[in-house]
Design a protein around this motif. Sequence first.
Motif, mmCIF file in Angstrom:
data_model
loop_
_atom_site.group_PDB
_atom_site.id
_atom_site.type_symbol
_atom_site.label_atom_id
_atom_site.label_comp_id
_atom_site.label_asym_id
_atom_site.label_seq_id
_atom_site.Cartn_x
_atom_site.Cartn_y
_atom_site.Cartn_z
ATOM 1 N N SER A 1 64.514 -5.917 9.728
ATOM 2 C CA SER A 1 65.119 -6.841 8.774
ATOM 3 C C SER A 1 65.130 -6.292 7.353
ATOM 4 N N TRP A 2 64.558 -5.105 7.160
ATOM 5 C CA TRP A 2 64.563 -4.496 5.831
ATOM 6 C C TRP A 2 65.854 -3.715 5.633
ATOM 7 N N LYS A 3 66.493 -3.950 4.512
ATOM 8 C CA LYS A 3 67.772 -3.308 4.186
ATOM 9 C C LYS A 3 67.586 -2.405 2.970
ATOM 10 N N TRP A 4 68.110 -1.189 3.066
ATOM 11 C CA TRP A 4 68.027 -0.258 1.948
ATOM 12 C C TRP A 4 69.128 -0.558 0.946
ATOM 13 N N MET A 5 68.725 -0.770 -0.321
ATOM 14 C CA MET A 5 69.657 -1.051 -1.407
ATOM 15 C C MET A 5 69.656 0.127 -2.370
ATOM 16 N N PRO A 6 70.646 1.016 -2.271
ATOM 17 C CA PRO A 6 70.684 2.165 -3.186
ATOM 18 C C PRO A 6 70.876 1.725 -4.626
ATOM 19 N N ARG A 7 70.516 2.612 -5.528
ATOM 20 C CA ARG A 7 70.667 2.335 -6.954
ATOM 21 C C ARG A 7 72.138 2.451 -7.341
ATOM 22 N N GLY A 8 72.704 1.381 -7.878
ATOM 23 C CA GLY A 8 74.058 1.426 -8.415
ATOM 24 C C GLY A 8 75.171 1.154 -7.413
ATOM 25 N N CYS A 9 74.833 0.794 -6.161
ATOM 26 C CA CYS A 9 75.890 0.530 -5.180
ATOM 27 C C CYS A 9 75.284 -0.127 -3.947
ATOM 28 N N ASP A 10 76.153 -0.502 -3.021
ATOM 29 C CA ASP A 10 75.710 -1.022 -1.730
ATOM 30 C C ASP A 10 75.864 0.066 -0.674
ATOM 31 N N LEU A 11 75.044 -0.012 0.347
ATOM 32 C CA LEU A 11 75.148 0.900 1.479
ATOM 33 C C LEU A 11 75.731 0.122 2.655
ATOM 34 N N ASP A 12 76.952 0.460 3.029
ATOM 35 C CA ASP A 12 77.580 -0.195 4.164
ATOM 36 C C ASP A 12 76.996 0.336 5.464
ATOM 37 N N ARG A 13 76.870 -0.548 6.445
ATOM 38 C CA ARG A 13 76.458 -0.093 7.772
ATOM 39 C C ARG A 13 77.614 0.646 8.417
#
Length: 395
Positions: A90-102
């Motif tokens: 359930s943990w999602k990686w949130m990059p700095r300055g943008c979203d990471l699409d699956r």
Amino acid sequence: MASKVTPKLITCLILPSCFLILFYSSFLPFIPQSPSSKTPILPSAACNLFEGRWVLDPTRKPMYDSTCPFHRNAWNCIKNQRDNMARINSWKWMPRGCDLDRVDPAGFLDLMRNKNIGFVGDSLNENFLVSFLCVLRVGDPGAKKWKRKGAWRGAYFPKFNVTVTYHRAVLLARYEWQTKQPGLSGQDGVKGIYRVDVDIPANDWANISDFYNVLVFNTGHWWGPDKFPKETPLVFFRNGQPIHPSLELMDGLKVVVKNMVAHIEKAFPKKVLKFWRLQSPRHFHGGDWNQNGSCLFNEPLKESELDLWFDPANNGTNREARRVNEVIRDMLKGTSIRPLDLSRLSEWRADAHPAVWLGKKDAVAVWGQDCMHWCLPGVPDTWLDILAQLITYNV
């Protein structure tokens, strides 16, 4: 005598033409584009896929389960009934300055149609491969196990004519067991040596330059005294002769990586997209794998804990990852091989290893807890999301 074009006629010709241009241009954005004409949307300059933070997203679910045919039993944490698997995923990686699409499995396979992807390195790249295969199988359920000479394991996706495989080469350079040899100094108590030819790639990947469109290399986890103790050490050779004076492990790593990078630059076509995955950190707490080290954690580490665990200056159990990364980064400078720096985002995730849930009754008693490889589904699925975006930007 040349005919005269009257102002009235000019008006009759120009006005309808302008109207038609305006009409079609207003609808042009809505006309479907063919797949070959799509241009990938590049990330903003502020986007850093490798830096960021983990956030809890209770709606997030893995793309595959314990029934994926490409699983390796020790990493199949759902099947092995590892505690807390729902929260781990359930943990999602949130990059700095943008979203990471699956990653979109079918869309990615379509992008890679008629192409091949290879992983070369140690079992952490195999760990990555299994995640890759299980996710992509969602886009092509007809995927089949695939193997050819030199390949350790892999899969073929027939709907898209895509092959994804792993070549096991833990040191990347060729190495072999030998009994003690005359002329090698300091052999008191040595049972034999592992000869490493720093200028020769391992046979497992020596002849693959014409097959792959994308390659992901790694090494590092075998470069330690637990794998090669003093009684069975690595001895480094160049041009068929022992290197004098003999090299310590980290110096040997530098020489091997330098030579393997040079080989890749020379042997592989420039059009091949090449990545070098930096270290996947370990999370042994209270001792190393053979010293009752443990990773029975329920939450990721806090940011304030990362340097305590991984900074070599603190001389902790897991210090080698950052040290190895320094060597690799230096050797990749000025080359066409792109660093795939998944280390920092993985450092947080002490909660996501198989630990004691290894699928075999006596595995922990024999090998200790596994605080190095990752549960699947798990952290390597996020690695895949990042790699897929980078490939999309560059193919």
